[in-house]
Enzyme design. Structure first.
Site, PDB file in Angstrom:
ATOM      1  N   LEU A   1       0.822  -1.212   0.000  1.00  0.00           N
ATOM      2  CA  LEU A   1       0.000   0.000   0.000  1.00  0.00           C
ATOM      3  C   LEU A   1       0.855   1.262   0.000  1.00  0.00           C
ATOM      4  O   LEU A   1       0.547   2.234  -0.691  1.00  0.00           O
ATOM      5  CB  LEU A   1      -0.912  -0.012   1.233  1.00  0.00           C
ATOM      6  CG  LEU A   1      -1.795   1.215   1.442  1.00  0.00           C
ATOM      7  CD1 LEU A   1      -2.861   1.289   0.357  1.00  0.00           C
ATOM      8  CD2 LEU A   1      -2.431   1.162   2.823  1.00  0.00           C
TER       9      LEU A   1
ATOM     10  N   LYS B   1     -15.021   1.822  14.800  1.00  0.00           N
ATOM     11  CA  LYS B   1     -15.384   1.245  16.104  1.00  0.00           C
ATOM     12  C   LYS B   1     -14.894   2.196  17.192  1.00  0.00           C
ATOM     13  O   LYS B   1     -14.066   3.070  16.936  1.00  0.00           O
ATOM     14  CB  LYS B   1     -14.772  -0.145  16.269  1.00  0.00           C
ATOM     15  CG  LYS B   1     -13.249  -0.166  16.102  1.00  0.00           C
ATOM     16  CD  LYS B   1     -12.701  -1.579  16.003  1.00  0.00           C
ATOM     17  CE  LYS B   1     -11.201  -1.541  15.776  1.00  0.00           C
ATOM     18  NZ  LYS B   1     -10.635  -2.884  15.638  1.00  0.00           N
TER      19      LYS B   1
ATOM     20  N   ILE C   1      -9.484  -3.329   3.488  1.00  0.00           N
ATOM     21  CA  ILE C   1      -9.958  -2.668   4.704  1.00  0.00           C
ATOM     22  C   ILE C   1     -11.063  -3.457   5.390  1.00  0.00           C
ATOM     23  O   ILE C   1     -11.965  -3.970   4.753  1.00  0.00           O
ATOM     24  CB  ILE C   1     -10.394  -1.204   4.456  1.00  0.00           C
ATOM     25  CG1 ILE C   1     -11.421  -1.113   3.343  1.00  0.00           C
ATOM     26  CG2 ILE C   1      -9.212  -0.317   4.175  1.00  0.00           C
ATOM     27  CD1 ILE C   1     -11.963   0.292   3.145  1.00  0.00           C
ATOM     28  N   GLY C   2     -10.928  -3.549   6.697  1.00  0.00           N
ATOM     29  CA  GLY C   2     -11.901  -4.253   7.511  1.00  0.00           C
ATOM     30  C   GLY C   2     -11.750  -5.763   7.516  1.00  0.00           C
ATOM     31  O   GLY C   2     -12.354  -6.448   8.329  1.00  0.00           O
TER      32      GLY C   2
ATOM     33  N   GLY D   1      -8.875  -7.568   7.844  1.00  0.00           N
ATOM     34  CA  GLY D   1      -7.764  -8.115   8.615  1.00  0.00           C
ATOM     35  C   GLY D   1      -8.197  -8.435  10.035  1.00  0.00           C
ATOM     36  O   GLY D   1      -9.054  -9.298  10.250  1.00  0.00           O
ATOM     37  N   LEU D   2      -7.656  -7.719  10.990  1.00  0.00           N
ATOM     38  CA  LEU D   2      -7.965  -7.963  12.392  1.00  0.00           C
ATOM     39  C   LEU D   2      -9.438  -7.713  12.720  1.00  0.00           C
ATOM     40  O   LEU D   2      -9.965  -8.271  13.672  1.00  0.00           O
ATOM     41  CB  LEU D   2      -7.079  -7.078  13.282  1.00  0.00           C
ATOM     42  CG  LEU D   2      -5.576  -7.345  13.182  1.00  0.00           C
ATOM     43  CD1 LEU D   2      -4.798  -6.323  13.996  1.00  0.00           C
ATOM     44  CD2 LEU D   2      -5.246  -8.754  13.631  1.00  0.00           C
ATOM     45  N   ASP D   3     -10.106  -6.868  11.936  1.00  0.00           N
ATOM     46  CA  ASP D   3     -11.514  -6.566  12.193  1.00  0.00           C
ATOM     47  C   ASP D   3     -12.464  -7.673  11.738  1.00  0.00           C
ATOM     48  O   ASP D   3     -13.639  -7.675  12.088  1.00  0.00           O
ATOM     49  CB  ASP D   3     -11.909  -5.237  11.542  1.00  0.00           C
ATOM     50  CG  ASP D   3     -11.371  -4.057  12.324  1.00  0.00           C
ATOM     51  OD1 ASP D   3     -11.058  -4.211  13.524  1.00  0.00           O
ATOM     52  OD2 ASP D   3     -11.279  -2.959  11.739  1.00  0.00           O
TER      53      ASP D   3
ATOM     54  N   LEU E   1      -1.032  -7.813  -0.314  1.00  0.00           N
ATOM     55  CA  LEU E   1       0.327  -8.310  -0.185  1.00  0.00           C
ATOM     56  C   LEU E   1       0.383  -9.713  -0.775  1.00  0.00           C
ATOM     57  O   LEU E   1      -0.624 -10.393  -0.862  1.00  0.00           O
ATOM     58  CB  LEU E   1       0.756  -8.320   1.285  1.00  0.00           C
ATOM     59  CG  LEU E   1       0.896  -6.946   1.925  1.00  0.00           C
ATOM     60  CD1 LEU E   1       1.243  -7.087   3.397  1.00  0.00           C
ATOM     61  CD2 LEU E   1       1.946  -6.116   1.209  1.00  0.00           C
TER      62      LEU E   1
END
Length: 144
Positions: free
Chosen positions: A10, A75, A111-112, A114-116, A143
């Protein structure tokens, strides 16, 4: 709108692209790609906090190197998972802000997703539909 996915970092997106990523209103930015943003732009968290972010916001930040970054507030706390409705609200705000700033190139990670833990198979069509009536070029950076 032009939407395309590329295998690239990115942060290697051309300078014409504004970047966007998801964070919490507490601006913890302690994990995932948010941590990479924090390390690359250490002054950004303070600037975002000064904006008193709320869920659904897209806080615009211009880095010293000129790169524009939108911090999507999805969040309240870094330890929470976002609701899809809050994630989508922040994307609507992003669109509004980009159009107001006459910005036409956007680079985003998944976006959103990954960890989310939001499902990219739902998010990608939403993003495409949301921006369909614009001239924004959206590059999704994956990636390897």
């Amino acid at each position: 709108m032009n939407y395309h996915e590329e295998v690239q970092d990115l942060f290697d997106a051309p300078a014409a692209y504004v970047l966007a990523h998801c964070i919490a209103a507490d601006v913890g930015m302690g994990a995932g790609i948010a941590l990479t943003f924090r390390r690359k732009y250490p002054e950004m968290p303070g600037a975002v906090l000064d904006a008193e972010p709320a869920i659904g916001d897209a806080v615009r930040y211009t880095a010293p190197d000129g790169r524009v970054i939108y911090n999507l507030i999805t969040k309240g706390s870094s330890y929470q998972k976002p609701l899809r409705s809050d994630f989508e609200a922040s994307l609507r705000t992003l669109k509004k802000e980009m159009l107001a700033q006459h910005e036409t190139h956007l680079a985003i990670p998944l976006i959103g997703a990954g960890l989310d833990r939001l499902d990219w198979r739902e998010s990608a069509p939403f993003i495409q539909e949301l921006f369909a009536d614009t001239d924004v070029d959206i590059m999704v950076c994956r990636l390897k």
